[in-house]
Design a protein around this motif. Structure first.
Motif, PDB file in Angstrom:
ATOM      1  N   CYS A  14       0.874  -0.950   0.163  1.00 61.95           N
ATOM      2  CA  CYS A  14      -0.147   0.067  -0.058  1.00 61.95           C
ATOM      3  C   CYS A  14       0.812   1.198   0.091  1.00 61.95           C
ATOM      4  O   CYS A  14       1.719   1.391   0.792  1.00 61.95           O
ATOM      5  CB  CYS A  14      -0.697  -0.155   1.306  1.00 61.95           C
ATOM      6  SG  CYS A  14      -1.842   1.603   1.500  1.00 61.95           S
ATOM      7  N   PRO A  15       0.763   2.170  -1.064  1.00 58.24           N
ATOM      8  CA  PRO A  15       1.354   3.246  -1.109  1.00 58.24           C
ATOM      9  C   PRO A  15       1.052   4.397   0.305  1.00 58.24           C
ATOM     10  O   PRO A  15       2.021   5.261   0.477  1.00 58.24           O
ATOM     11  CB  PRO A  15       0.856   3.889  -2.399  1.00 58.24           C
ATOM     12  CG  PRO A  15      -0.283   3.361  -2.734  1.00 58.24           C
ATOM     13  CD  PRO A  15      -0.389   2.001  -2.065  1.00 58.24           C
ATOM     14  N   ILE A  16       0.039   4.021   0.861  1.00 60.47           N
ATOM     15  CA  ILE A  16      -0.209   4.946   1.785  1.00 60.47           C
ATOM     16  C   ILE A  16       0.393   4.547   3.283  1.00 60.47           C
ATOM     17  O   ILE A  16       1.084   5.298   3.808  1.00 60.47           O
ATOM     18  CB  ILE A  16      -1.482   5.047   2.289  1.00 60.47           C
ATOM     19  CG1 ILE A  16      -2.314   5.318   0.948  1.00 60.47           C
ATOM     20  CG2 ILE A  16      -1.799   5.793   3.349  1.00 60.47           C
ATOM     21  CD1 ILE A  16      -1.970   6.914   0.510  1.00 60.47           C
ATOM     22  N   CYS A  17       0.319   3.312   3.699  1.00 60.60           N
ATOM     23  CA  CYS A  17       0.868   2.785   4.793  1.00 60.60           C
ATOM     24  C   CYS A  17       1.845   1.997   4.661  1.00 60.60           C
ATOM     25  O   CYS A  17       2.455   1.321   5.824  1.00 60.60           O
ATOM     26  CB  CYS A  17      -0.321   2.159   5.661  1.00 60.60           C
ATOM     27  SG  CYS A  17      -1.056   0.788   5.470  1.00 60.60           S
ATOM     28  N   GLY A  18       2.091   1.003   3.539  1.00 58.59           N
ATOM     29  CA  GLY A  18       2.923   0.039   3.499  1.00 58.59           C
ATOM     30  C   GLY A  18       2.639  -1.299   3.603  1.00 58.59           C
ATOM     31  O   GLY A  18       3.593  -2.254   3.235  1.00 58.59           O
ATOM     32  N   LYS A  19       1.402  -1.402   3.947  1.00 56.15           N
ATOM     33  CA  LYS A  19       0.957  -2.946   4.150  1.00 56.15           C
ATOM     34  C   LYS A  19       0.523  -3.503   2.910  1.00 56.15           C
ATOM     35  O   LYS A  19       0.363  -2.846   2.026  1.00 56.15           O
ATOM     36  CB  LYS A  19      -0.489  -2.635   5.078  1.00 56.15           C
ATOM     37  CG  LYS A  19       0.112  -2.370   6.556  1.00 56.15           C
ATOM     38  CD  LYS A  19      -1.432  -2.356   7.352  1.00 56.15           C
ATOM     39  CE  LYS A  19      -0.973  -1.981   8.674  1.00 56.15           C
ATOM     40  NZ  LYS A  19      -2.380  -1.901   9.567  1.00 56.15           N
ATOM     41  N   PRO A  27      -4.327  -0.200  -5.409  1.00 59.27           N
ATOM     42  CA  PRO A  27      -2.981  -0.983  -4.908  1.00 59.27           C
ATOM     43  C   PRO A  27      -2.864  -0.464  -3.248  1.00 59.27           C
ATOM     44  O   PRO A  27      -1.877  -0.533  -2.907  1.00 59.27           O
ATOM     45  CB  PRO A  27      -2.006   0.048  -5.646  1.00 59.27           C
ATOM     46  CG  PRO A  27      -2.681   1.315  -5.925  1.00 59.27           C
ATOM     47  CD  PRO A  27      -4.135   1.033  -6.211  1.00 59.27           C
ATOM     48  N   PHE A  28      -4.114  -0.437  -2.584  1.00 56.41           N
ATOM     49  CA  PHE A  28      -4.181   0.123  -1.193  1.00 56.41           C
ATOM     50  C   PHE A  28      -4.357  -1.257  -0.580  1.00 56.41           C
ATOM     51  O   PHE A  28      -5.008  -2.227  -1.111  1.00 56.41           O
ATOM     52  CB  PHE A  28      -5.209   1.032  -1.052  1.00 56.41           C
ATOM     53  CG  PHE A  28      -5.068   2.333  -1.915  1.00 56.41           C
ATOM     54  CD1 PHE A  28      -4.061   3.461  -1.687  1.00 56.41           C
ATOM     55  CD2 PHE A  28      -5.896   2.546  -2.962  1.00 56.41           C
ATOM     56  CE1 PHE A  28      -3.883   4.400  -2.414  1.00 56.41           C
ATOM     57  CE2 PHE A  28      -5.707   3.641  -3.870  1.00 56.41           C
ATOM     58  CZ  PHE A  28      -4.786   4.503  -3.685  1.00 56.41           C
ATOM     59  N   CYS A  29      -4.344  -1.115   0.586  1.00 51.63           N
ATOM     60  CA  CYS A  29      -4.585  -2.235   1.759  1.00 51.63           C
ATOM     61  C   CYS A  29      -6.034  -2.149   2.284  1.00 51.63           C
ATOM     62  O   CYS A  29      -6.344  -3.350   2.661  1.00 51.63           O
ATOM     63  CB  CYS A  29      -3.495  -2.313   2.782  1.00 51.63           C
ATOM     64  SG  CYS A  29      -3.900  -0.970   3.993  1.00 51.63           S
ATOM     65  N   SER A  30      -6.707  -1.015   1.893  1.00 52.93           N
ATOM     66  CA  SER A  30      -7.958  -0.999   2.631  1.00 52.93           C
ATOM     67  C   SER A  30      -8.583   0.108   1.990  1.00 52.93           C
ATOM     68  O   SER A  30      -8.031   1.019   1.552  1.00 52.93           O
ATOM     69  CB  SER A  30      -7.924  -0.732   4.107  1.00 52.93           C
ATOM     70  OG  SER A  30      -7.361   0.279   4.522  1.00 52.93           O
TER      71      SER A  30
END
Ligand SMILES: [Zn+2]
Length: 61
Positions: A14-19, A27-30
């Motif tokens: 995730c580009p936001i939090c790296g998860k 491409p996010f984790c949530s």
């Protein structure tokens, strides 16, 4: 030949939090992180006001 690429996730972190990203919201984790990214756009973080640098001296008073 045996390839052990089964367990290798192709999704990037995730580009936001790296998860690890989730397929549904990649491409996010949530959805939360997706929301964060969206707000960045709406907030103009990616569209910084390209204020004229010459304007700065003019604003001084
Ligand atoms: Zn995330």
């Amino acid at each position: 030949m045996t390839e052990d690429t089964k367990a290798a996730p192709k999704l990037r972190p995730c580009p936001i939090c790296g998860k690890p990203a989730v397929e549904a919201v990649k491409p996010f984790c949530s959805t939360r992180c997706a929301d964060v990214d969206l707000h960045r756009w709406l907030g103009g973080v990616y569209a910084l006001p390209a204020a004229d640098q010459d304007d700065e001296s003019d604003a001084e008073s």
